[in-house]
Design an enzyme around this catalytic site. Structure first.
Site, short mmCIF file in Angstrom:
data_model
loop_
_atom_site.label_atom_id
_atom_site.label_comp_id
_atom_site.label_asym_id
_atom_site.label_seq_id
_atom_site.Cartn_x
_atom_site.Cartn_y
_atom_site.Cartn_z
N LYS A 271 44.51 59.95 67.34
CA LYS A 271 45.40 60.00 66.18
C LYS A 271 45.07 61.21 65.33
O LYS A 271 43.95 61.70 65.35
CB LYS A 271 45.19 58.74 65.31
CG LYS A 271 45.73 57.45 65.90
CD LYS A 271 45.45 56.29 64.96
CE LYS A 271 45.94 54.98 65.54
NZ LYS A 271 47.40 54.90 65.67
N GLU A 343 47.07 50.52 72.46
CA GLU A 343 45.98 49.67 72.98
C GLU A 343 46.14 48.21 72.59
O GLU A 343 45.62 47.32 73.28
CB GLU A 343 44.62 50.20 72.49
CG GLU A 343 44.17 49.72 71.11
CD GLU A 343 45.08 50.16 69.96
OE1 GLU A 343 45.85 51.11 70.16
OE2 GLU A 343 45.05 49.54 68.88
N ARG A 345 48.68 46.18 72.64
CA ARG A 345 49.39 45.38 73.64
C ARG A 345 48.54 45.15 74.88
O ARG A 345 48.70 44.16 75.59
CB ARG A 345 50.73 46.06 73.98
CG ARG A 345 50.59 47.45 74.54
CD ARG A 345 51.88 48.26 74.46
NE ARG A 345 52.11 48.83 73.15
CZ ARG A 345 53.18 49.55 72.81
NH1 ARG A 345 54.12 49.79 73.71
NH2 ARG A 345 53.30 50.04 71.60
#
Ligand code: BES
Ligand code: MN
Ligand code: ZN
Length: 491
Positions: A271, A343, A345
């Site tokens: 990110k 991540e 899910r």
């Protein structure tokens, strides 16, 4: 802080640090015949232009003449009829007004608002008193001093309904506080093992069963998707199973699954740096499950509930899972991990498969799953996804009652098209469009043999900006839903 219900005797001789009186607009009468002295002061205050009764406004009078109370606090309810939201806002204003004062013992008075106040006072006052202290020194001068809150009732004795509302509100707020505190806790103070210890503590205090699985047991179960996320972190993953058997062995079991990513850097699909710190809150789904257990433990709710928490960090590392890697989930389906930042899910899908062993009547997963949900619904409603109309309606109703609302989003197969992969049974991302829906479609592939709903709380579990921190949502919704189920007549 203690809450209690006190029968109202004579107002003039009531000894208290603060008598808090709720008045509808125009703020000249609280609606009680026995409160003539208070109404007279309210009229004066409105004539002086100091008080209007507008929603959320307050007026404080020290040493009010004719009353034994040390302070009189008037709180505006806005125009009648007073809606539940207005009661919430007004009680929060009352709690805030007392923030800078020395009042320790307070009494609340509202004509026709006893029931509303019983359901909201703990939320308002405990909410105002909440302070993050895990990693900073307490500043005693800023401490919230209110320590006992008495709800005045005109009934000679507290009614069962009033007591019940107060007990539910107090227990719910304890759960909200627990969830909030966990979301606020920095990632280095809240690894997966910490969530496990909190679950064990809850089990000890409330008599739950608890099981904490480590890496090797997770391997043995074949949870390849959870392990793929965990492999980039030095912190070992945990799979937490909490169980409250509040009803009979033959009664239905309801499962709550909470996303427990204790820090989400995105992994190799890392990110951007700004605001990445906030991704310590990525275990808020797990925190809401733990908070809900705190509440149902305090209330000893007559229902069977299992809480499942897959817990791990998501970090980049030499061992981390890479874009393009294919892993095998516990369900047997292979997954092409195209973006390691999707991540949540991955860890949830294995928990959803694990849930099957309880033959559950319903499974609800709660997750800070997608930024797309924040774009769609902002910070007001949690996203609700379910193929089951009855379950969805029950959750919408519970959210409305608890003033912890959710909004139903579409969940139809057309959205799942983008999850097709050339190299696995399914990919973990689709295109940018409808990102919260495609995430829900991914999860749906792992829900078999039970009714299921998914709550995306990415926008509601956290406040950004100056007041940044956890909100404790959606503990209120979940507790209300479980109480509704427990109270429903058995079919
Ligand atoms: N934990 C995030 C979701 C999130 C993002 C919550 C922003 C709150 C604010 C989740 O793991 C994530 O990174 N999701 C990705 C999915 C994408 C890669 C398909 C996202 O939303 O960007
Ligand atoms: Mn992520
Ligand atoms: Zn995440």
């Amino acid at each position: 802080m203690k809450f209690s219900i006190a029968p109202l005797k004579t107002l003039a001789t009531l000894e208290t640090d603060a008598l808090v009186v709720f008045l509808p607009q125009p703020g000249t009468s609280c609606g009680l015949v026995e409160a003539g002295a208070i109404d007279a002061m309210a009229v004066e205050a409105t004539q002086d232009g100091d008080f209007s009764g507008a929603l959320g406004t307050t007026y404080v009078r020290a040493r009010p003449e004719g009353l034994a109370a040390r302070r009189l606090v008037l709180v505006g309810l806005g125009p009648a009829p007073i809606q539940p939201r207005a009661w919430l806002k007004a009680s929060q204003a009352a709690a805030a007004a007392l923030k800078s004062m020395g009042a320790v013992r307070v009494h609340l008075l509202a004509a026709d608002g006893e029931q509303a106040l019983a359901a909201l006072a703990p939320r308002a006052f405990l909410g105002a008193a909440y302070r993050y202290e895990a990693t900073r020194k307490a500043e005693p001068q800023h401490a919230y001093k209110v320590d006992s809150v008495h709800l005045l009732t005109r009934q000679p004795r507290a009614s069962a309904a009033l007591k019940e509302a107060l007990a539910v509100a107090t227990a719910t707020q304890a759960g909200v506080d627990l969830a909030r505190g966990l979301a606020d806790l920095p990632g280095n103070h809240c690894p997966p093992e910490h969530l496990a210890r909190v679950a064990q503590g809850l089990a000890k205090r409330h008599g739950f069963k608890v099981e904490v699985l480590g890496r090797s047991e997770i391997e043995r179960l074949g949870m390849g998707a959870l392990l793929a996320v965990a492999q980039g972190s030095a912190q070992p993953p945990r799979f937490i199973v909490l169980r409250h058997d509040g009803a009979g062995r033959k009664d239905p079991v309801h499962v709550l699954v909470g996303k427990g990513v204790t820090f989400d850097s995105g992994g190799i699909s890392i990110k951007p740096a700004p605001e990445m710190d906030e991704m310590k809150f990525d275990m808020s789904g797990a925190a809401s499950v733990l908070g809900t257990f705190e509440a149902i433990g305090q209330l000893q709710t007559r229902i069977n509930v299992v809480g499942l928490i897959p817990a791990t960090e998501n970090l980049p590392d030499g061992c981390a899972v890479k874009p393009g890697d294919v892993v095998t989930s516990m369900s047997g389906q292979t997954i092409e991990i195209l973006n390691t930042d999707a991540e949540g899910r991955l860890i949830l899908c294995d928990a959803l498969t694990y849930a099957e062993r309880f033959k559950p009547a319903s499974v609800i997963d709660i997750a800070t799953l997608t930024g797309a949900c924040v774009i769609a619904l902002g910070h007001v409603n949690s996203g609700l996804f379910s193929p089951d109309d009855e379950l969805a309606d029950a959750l919408i109703k519970a959210g409305a009652k608890a003033m912890d609302p959710c909004w139903r989003m579409p969940l139809v197969d057309e959205y799942a098209e983008g999850l097709k992969s050339r190299f696995a049974d399914v990919a973990n991302i689709a295109g940018r469009a409808a990102g919260s829906v495609t995430a829900a479609c991914f999860l749906q592939r792992f829900t078999r043999n039970y009714r299921w709903a998914h709550l995306d709380i990415a926008g509601t579990a956290w406040n950004s900006g100056a007041e940044k921190g956890g909100t404790g949502r959606p503990v209120g919704l979940l507790v209300r839903h479980l109480l509704d189920l427990a109270n429903a007549p058995r079919a």
